[in-house]
Design a protein around this motif. Sequence first.
Motif, PDB file in Angstrom:
ATOM      1  N   SER A 243      73.050 -87.754 -16.508  1.00  0.00           N
ATOM      2  CA  SER A 243      74.007 -88.773 -16.073  1.00  0.00           C
ATOM      3  C   SER A 243      75.195 -88.864 -17.023  1.00  0.00           C
ATOM      4  O   SER A 243      76.238 -89.380 -16.650  1.00  0.00           O
ATOM      5  N   SER A 244      75.039 -88.339 -18.233  1.00  0.00           N
ATOM      6  CA  SER A 244      76.132 -88.444 -19.192  1.00  0.00           C
ATOM      7  C   SER A 244      77.156 -87.325 -19.055  1.00  0.00           C
ATOM      8  O   SER A 244      78.245 -87.413 -19.604  1.00  0.00           O
ATOM      9  N   LEU A 245      76.782 -86.264 -18.338  1.00  0.00           N
ATOM     10  CA  LEU A 245      77.763 -85.218 -18.068  1.00  0.00           C
ATOM     11  C   LEU A 245      78.339 -85.486 -16.684  1.00  0.00           C
ATOM     12  O   LEU A 245      77.639 -85.968 -15.794  1.00  0.00           O
ATOM     13  N   ASN A 246      79.604 -85.166 -16.525  1.00  0.00           N
ATOM     14  CA  ASN A 246      80.242 -85.413 -15.240  1.00  0.00           C
ATOM     15  C   ASN A 246      79.701 -84.433 -14.201  1.00  0.00           C
ATOM     16  O   ASN A 246      79.807 -83.221 -14.373  1.00  0.00           O
TER      17      ASN A 246
ATOM     18  N   VAL B 173      80.660 -83.455 -11.304  1.00  0.00           N
ATOM     19  CA  VAL B 173      81.549 -82.650 -10.466  1.00  0.00           C
ATOM     20  C   VAL B 173      82.452 -81.714 -11.263  1.00  0.00           C
ATOM     21  O   VAL B 173      83.303 -81.050 -10.687  1.00  0.00           O
ATOM     22  N   LEU B 174      82.268 -81.655 -12.573  1.00  0.00           N
ATOM     23  CA  LEU B 174      83.069 -80.732 -13.368  1.00  0.00           C
ATOM     24  C   LEU B 174      82.141 -79.721 -14.033  1.00  0.00           C
ATOM     25  O   LEU B 174      81.038 -80.072 -14.459  1.00  0.00           O
TER      26      LEU B 174
ATOM     27  N   TYR C 110      77.591 -75.950 -13.108  1.00  0.00           N
ATOM     28  CA  TYR C 110      77.673 -77.410 -13.165  1.00  0.00           C
ATOM     29  C   TYR C 110      76.415 -77.982 -13.817  1.00  0.00           C
ATOM     30  O   TYR C 110      75.366 -77.327 -13.816  1.00  0.00           O
TER      31      TYR C 110
ATOM     32  N   HIS D 278      74.078 -79.940 -12.987  1.00  0.00           N
ATOM     33  CA  HIS D 278      72.806 -79.983 -12.252  1.00  0.00           C
ATOM     34  C   HIS D 278      72.140 -78.618 -12.169  1.00  0.00           C
ATOM     35  O   HIS D 278      70.989 -78.529 -11.782  1.00  0.00           O
TER      36      HIS D 278
ATOM     37  N   ARG E  90      81.164 -97.930 -14.738  1.00  0.00           N
ATOM     38  CA  ARG E  90      80.047 -98.124 -15.657  1.00  0.00           C
ATOM     39  C   ARG E  90      79.171 -96.883 -15.773  1.00  0.00           C
ATOM     40  O   ARG E  90      78.147 -96.907 -16.448  1.00  0.00           O
TER      41      ARG E  90
ATOM     42  N   ASP F 169      77.584 -93.367 -16.831  1.00  0.00           N
ATOM     43  CA  ASP F 169      77.407 -92.773 -18.157  1.00  0.00           C
ATOM     44  C   ASP F 169      78.462 -91.710 -18.455  1.00  0.00           C
ATOM     45  O   ASP F 169      78.928 -91.596 -19.580  1.00  0.00           O
ATOM     46  N   TYR F 170      78.835 -90.924 -17.440  1.00  0.00           N
ATOM     47  CA  TYR F 170      79.775 -89.840 -17.730  1.00  0.00           C
ATOM     48  C   TYR F 170      81.165 -90.367 -18.055  1.00  0.00           C
ATOM     49  O   TYR F 170      81.940 -89.704 -18.741  1.00  0.00           O
TER      50      TYR F 170
ATOM     51  N   ARG G  42      93.475 -89.755 -18.659  1.00  0.00           N
ATOM     52  CA  ARG G  42      92.642 -88.606 -18.347  1.00  0.00           C
ATOM     53  C   ARG G  42      91.232 -89.046 -17.951  1.00  0.00           C
ATOM     54  O   ARG G  42      90.626 -88.480 -17.038  1.00  0.00           O
TER      55      ARG G  42
ATOM     56  N   ARG H  15      90.782 -87.727 -14.238  1.00  0.00           N
ATOM     57  CA  ARG H  15      89.920 -86.550 -14.174  1.00  0.00           C
ATOM     58  C   ARG H  15      88.453 -86.890 -13.984  1.00  0.00           C
ATOM     59  O   ARG H  15      87.712 -86.154 -13.346  1.00  0.00           O
ATOM     60  N   HIS H  16      88.027 -87.975 -14.603  1.00  0.00           N
ATOM     61  CA  HIS H  16      86.590 -88.252 -14.570  1.00  0.00           C
ATOM     62  C   HIS H  16      86.233 -89.344 -13.567  1.00  0.00           C
ATOM     63  O   HIS H  16      85.389 -89.129 -12.708  1.00  0.00           O
TER      64      HIS H  16
ATOM     65  N   ARG I 168      88.040 -88.649  -9.776  1.00  0.00           N
ATOM     66  CA  ARG I 168      87.507 -87.434  -9.173  1.00  0.00           C
ATOM     67  C   ARG I 168      86.155 -87.702  -8.500  1.00  0.00           C
ATOM     68  O   ARG I 168      85.874 -87.204  -7.426  1.00  0.00           O
ATOM     69  N   ASN I 169      85.333 -88.522  -9.145  1.00  0.00           N
ATOM     70  CA  ASN I 169      84.028 -88.847  -8.583  1.00  0.00           C
ATOM     71  C   ASN I 169      84.109 -89.924  -7.518  1.00  0.00           C
ATOM     72  O   ASN I 169      83.330 -89.928  -6.578  1.00  0.00           O
TER      73      ASN I 169
ATOM     74  N   LEU J 236      84.489 -81.074  -3.374  1.00  0.00           N
ATOM     75  CA  LEU J 236      84.584 -82.214  -4.285  1.00  0.00           C
ATOM     76  C   LEU J 236      83.312 -82.424  -5.082  1.00  0.00           C
ATOM     77  O   LEU J 236      83.349 -82.846  -6.222  1.00  0.00           O
TER      78      LEU J 236
ATOM     79  N   PRO K 155      80.101 -80.441  -6.296  1.00  0.00           N
ATOM     80  CA  PRO K 155      79.418 -79.144  -6.362  1.00  0.00           C
ATOM     81  C   PRO K 155      77.905 -79.241  -6.163  1.00  0.00           C
ATOM     82  O   PRO K 155      77.257 -78.222  -5.964  1.00  0.00           O
ATOM     83  N   ARG K 156      77.369 -80.454  -6.206  1.00  0.00           N
ATOM     84  CA  ARG K 156      75.928 -80.582  -5.976  1.00  0.00           C
ATOM     85  C   ARG K 156      75.588 -80.353  -4.515  1.00  0.00           C
ATOM     86  O   ARG K 156      74.453 -80.087  -4.162  1.00  0.00           O
TER      87      ARG K 156
END
Lengths: 342, 307
Positions: free
Chosen positions: A118-121, A123-124, A168, A170, B202, B204-205, B218, B222-223, B226-227, B300, B302-303
């Motif tokens: 959860s701490s890494l984004n 979608v990047l 990514y 995941h 809120r 974590d990322y 940024r 970006r973060h 984007r999500n 958008l 990638p999962r």
Amino acid sequence: MTATDTMAGAPAPATATAPLLEVRDLHVEFHTRDGVARAVNGVNYSVNAGETLAVLGESGSGKSVTAQAIMGILDMPPGRIPQGEILFQGQDMLKMSAEARRKIRGRKIAMIFQDALSSLNPVLSVGYQLGEMFRVHQGLSRKAAKARSIELMDRVRIPGARARVNDYPHQFSGGMRQRIMIAMALALEPDLIIADEPTTALDVTVQAQVMDLLAELQRESTMGLILITHDLGVVADVADKIAVMYAGRIVENAPVHEIYRQPAHPYTKGLLQSIPRVDRKGQELYAIKGLPPNLLHVPAGCAFNPRCPMAQDVCRTDVPPLHTVGAGRGSACHFWKETLGD
Amino acid sequence: MGRYVIRRLLQMIPVFIGSTFLIFFMVYALGDPVAALFGDRAPDPATAQQIRHDLYLDHSLGAQYLHYMKNIFIGDFGTAFNGESVTSLMGSAFPVTIRLTIVAIIFEIIIGIALGVVTGMRRGKPVDTGVLLLTLVVISVPTFVTGYVLQYVFGVRLKWTAPSVSPSAPFNELILPGLVLALVSLAYVTRLTRTSIAENTRADYVRTAVAKGLPRHRVIIRHLLRNSLIPVVTFIGTDIGALMGGAIVTERIFNIHGVGFQLYQGILRNNAPTVVGFVTVLVLVFLLANLLVDLLYAVLDPRIRYA
């Protein structure tokens, strides 16, 4: 490079005796609808270059909040720092501008979080997220940053780094993801790394690998490390000294081996007894009775008194100061002598 | 990915057949198109019979439908009430409506997302409450009210723009109609973005991004953004289809000769080829927009992977 401009006006470089980071009488409170939660109530600790401090405590003991205050990533509001100093390389970070603090984050102090997924984004790509450190802080091009990211991934021993740089989060296993978090923290070779329960989300064998990696990376440099954990087991091999937190206070601090041999606070003692041991197989596990205190209503006197087997009347009225117990050792217990003597 | 697209395109066939038949059936059930052609006067029975035969109306519903579908595949959508072929009507109407839709979508994206980010990051503050109230007003007031009011204020009183759009419908004349058309969706985009942003601030990322020492803009763009945009993109994508067909009111108000206008005329004059033809194309637009959204989803996030 303009890496030095953030420290403009700094006093002469800290001498060898001055700690890298020193937290002085830090208080953090959260204003909630139900009242003021005092998460941190006068914490003091320090870390020297090349040293590892383990901060130990249950959830809600204020160990993570202290770390977030150091990083400057507390949510304010509702959080507030009414009192205290956080000296980094001799300068009080709480008095710095937001921009000056931002330039310290990542570059001089980096943080490793608990849950890498959860701490890494999501979608990047990991390469993008690692490369961002170089692009933002050092102005590297996308291509150069990517090359550095691959180097970093190699350094934390992610197999096939070159092929996986565009993957990514995941797509990695839990252990590999935590390595990426570590790589991200290491990217700019900070002076201090704060690792907030870096192994909690991992299974035991991977935990050991990640801890070994951290210890090894630290040995190679003069970097200071604050290791926040609730797991006494992971601490012993890695830490130089330990600070035990309870209800927002440090209740005991000591060099690592002394605390295992002879705890000077009933809470530490309880924690040590609750580690499952092979030689006590079949017997009931020891648990400290009661629950951690509600931070909205911290008990009067010693916060641990309702759960303490040694509690006397004085414990219910007077907050115990941190008594000096030995060289570099302190215990915030009225009965530290009795505890030690047991 | 390729296989997924092919499967989705194949799935469109039954949807396409089903929906066109439904439209065909409903228009057929509306009444007698030949009688409508003559207006108030009673048609001469022999002439009516002749027209019925020319228009293939003397066959059963099923046969008419098959005949119609067969013609569609050779590019013949039939003839409109004024003798013009439906395809030439489409040729003039769709470019206008597409321009109008583009203007509307741009409004939705720029204003909607910007307002959503601002309010999402300042939840409970006066800006947030104010904008939220405004979106509520916009959503609850019907388009024909906002349309006429804005037309009167900006077109008639302030004269900032022409109150009525010329037949060529250039972009600069479509700004006000585009805004009117976009308003309700814009309000939804604002609310959707706001909720999404507020939820993710809120995350974590986002905290990690701050801890990396990234500048605030940024972290947000970006973060966080984007999500947060994933649900918003879904909405905007499906809205393309809705805007293309749903511009009837707006096109009437500003006298734009687009798809909505032609559909309205077709329904008014009980002209089956116009109505069925336009709706058929709209069904296709809708299906393709949906496919596009699903594909964009995978870009958008990638999962999400399609196989």
